[in-house]
Design an enzyme around this catalytic site. Sequence first.
Site, PDB file in Angstrom:
ATOM      1  N   PHE A   2       0.879  -1.302   0.227  1.00 48.43           N
ATOM      2  CA  PHE A   2      -0.067   0.100  -0.074  1.00 48.43           C
ATOM      3  C   PHE A   2       1.093   1.187   0.150  1.00 48.43           C
ATOM      4  O   PHE A   2       2.259   1.128   0.084  1.00 48.43           O
ATOM      5  CB  PHE A   2      -1.004  -0.008   1.408  1.00 48.43           C
ATOM      6  CG  PHE A   2      -1.868  -1.132   1.372  1.00 48.43           C
ATOM      7  CD1 PHE A   2      -2.792  -1.535   0.719  1.00 48.43           C
ATOM      8  CD2 PHE A   2      -1.175  -2.272   2.154  1.00 48.43           C
ATOM      9  CE1 PHE A   2      -3.752  -2.518   0.749  1.00 48.43           C
ATOM     10  CE2 PHE A   2      -1.928  -3.340   2.153  1.00 48.43           C
ATOM     11  CZ  PHE A   2      -3.332  -3.547   1.576  1.00 48.43           C
ATOM     12  N   SER A  43      -6.832  -7.727  -1.580  1.00 44.44           N
ATOM     13  CA  SER A  43      -6.192  -7.253  -0.191  1.00 44.44           C
ATOM     14  C   SER A  43      -6.733  -5.592  -0.272  1.00 44.44           C
ATOM     15  O   SER A  43      -6.866  -4.918  -1.105  1.00 44.44           O
ATOM     16  CB  SER A  43      -4.676  -6.984  -0.163  1.00 44.44           C
ATOM     17  OG  SER A  43      -4.343  -8.388  -0.160  1.00 44.44           O
ATOM     18  N   CYS A  50      -3.635  -5.155   6.595  1.00 40.07           N
ATOM     19  CA  CYS A  50      -3.759  -5.979   5.246  1.00 40.07           C
ATOM     20  C   CYS A  50      -4.900  -7.097   5.781  1.00 40.07           C
ATOM     21  O   CYS A  50      -4.271  -8.116   6.338  1.00 40.07           O
ATOM     22  CB  CYS A  50      -2.587  -6.526   4.795  1.00 40.07           C
ATOM     23  SG  CYS A  50      -2.919  -7.358   3.114  1.00 40.07           S
ATOM     24  N   THR A  52      -8.008  -9.821   3.648  1.00 38.41           N
ATOM     25  CA  THR A  52      -8.542 -10.434   2.412  1.00 38.41           C
ATOM     26  C   THR A  52     -10.158 -10.333   2.252  1.00 38.41           C
ATOM     27  O   THR A  52     -10.804 -10.676   3.281  1.00 38.41           O
ATOM     28  CB  THR A  52      -8.174 -11.862   2.436  1.00 38.41           C
ATOM     29  OG1 THR A  52      -6.749 -11.840   2.426  1.00 38.41           O
ATOM     30  CG2 THR A  52      -8.458 -12.371   0.969  1.00 38.41           C
ATOM     31  N   ALA A  66      -7.895 -12.912  12.113  1.00 42.87           N
ATOM     32  CA  ALA A  66      -7.369 -14.171  12.883  1.00 42.87           C
ATOM     33  C   ALA A  66      -7.187 -13.512  14.137  1.00 42.87           C
ATOM     34  O   ALA A  66      -6.973 -12.383  14.525  1.00 42.87           O
ATOM     35  CB  ALA A  66      -6.326 -14.612  12.350  1.00 42.87           C
ATOM     36  N   HIS A 104       1.304  -4.546   7.332  1.00 42.88           N
ATOM     37  CA  HIS A 104       1.679  -5.397   8.550  1.00 42.88           C
ATOM     38  C   HIS A 104       1.970  -4.500   9.827  1.00 42.88           C
ATOM     39  O   HIS A 104       2.979  -3.940   9.900  1.00 42.88           O
ATOM     40  CB  HIS A 104       2.724  -6.341   8.272  1.00 42.88           C
ATOM     41  CG  HIS A 104       2.895  -7.257   7.053  1.00 42.88           C
ATOM     42  ND1 HIS A 104       3.832  -7.721   6.226  1.00 42.88           N
ATOM     43  CD2 HIS A 104       1.727  -7.663   6.437  1.00 42.88           C
ATOM     44  CE1 HIS A 104       3.317  -8.464   5.350  1.00 42.88           C
ATOM     45  NE2 HIS A 104       1.997  -8.485   5.344  1.00 42.88           N
ATOM     46  N   THR A 150       4.100  11.846   8.430  1.00 39.24           N
ATOM     47  CA  THR A 150       5.823  12.602   8.758  1.00 39.24           C
ATOM     48  C   THR A 150       5.961  12.775  10.370  1.00 39.24           C
ATOM     49  O   THR A 150       5.091  13.326  10.848  1.00 39.24           O
ATOM     50  CB  THR A 150       6.207  13.709   7.961  1.00 39.24           C
ATOM     51  OG1 THR A 150       5.957  13.407   6.727  1.00 39.24           O
ATOM     52  CG2 THR A 150       7.415  14.244   8.171  1.00 39.24           C
TER      53      THR A 150
END
Length: 231
Positions: A2, A43, A50, A52, A66, A104, A150
């Site tokens: 991304f 995704s 991320c 699905t 999960a 992640h 930033t």
Amino acid sequence: MFTGIVEIIGVVSELNHQAEDGGTTLTISDASEILSDCHLGDSISINGTCLTVTWFDKSSFKVGVAPETLRRTNLGSLKEKSKVNLERAVSASTRMGGHFVQGHVDTVATILKKEPDGNAITFRFQPRDKSVLRYVVEKGYVTLDGASLTVTKVDDEAAWWEVMLISYTQEKVVTASKTPGDEVNVEVDQIGKYVEKAVEGYFSKASSGEPAVLQKMVEKIIDTRLSQTKQ
């Protein structure tokens, strides 16, 4: 992969907790703008995580979360009507307006302070896992709830960093409406991790007397430059 440029803000319309496996199914609505080219298995970043797509229609989609993801992110605290940042995975034609974001989550951080600065807002964050601070540098990138921001200030000793949201960004991300005590998902800039591993490899190889990875890279660059000057 991304960019950290949030496309739209969606709304959690349904949560189904799966008692048998400890996971959760989320239904996100008000997402028609990002579903026109959606396919099963695509995704989508939800608050920087991320996930699905397992089902979708014209304005809503479902994802499975999960137990491990619930432990590592703030998704477990979502409720019906919670707002979330959404971004589709990059395509070949995507402009890289932010930075490379994997989706992640490394840790979550708590908002310590929120202060107005003119028409901007300064947020101060303290991570649950303090070790990520070594990847957070002033004027560097950090991803908060999926938004590429930033870093404006870092205090390693006190274990916090700050970012500033301009007025435009405040309208585009969920972080702007959060208050001290709330949590955000954090993904640090992955470049720092690669540099750290390369440096560790350099010193471990050097101490064992084996050719160092960085030494080989430097020698190759020098050889290339020398050959170019001779031509």
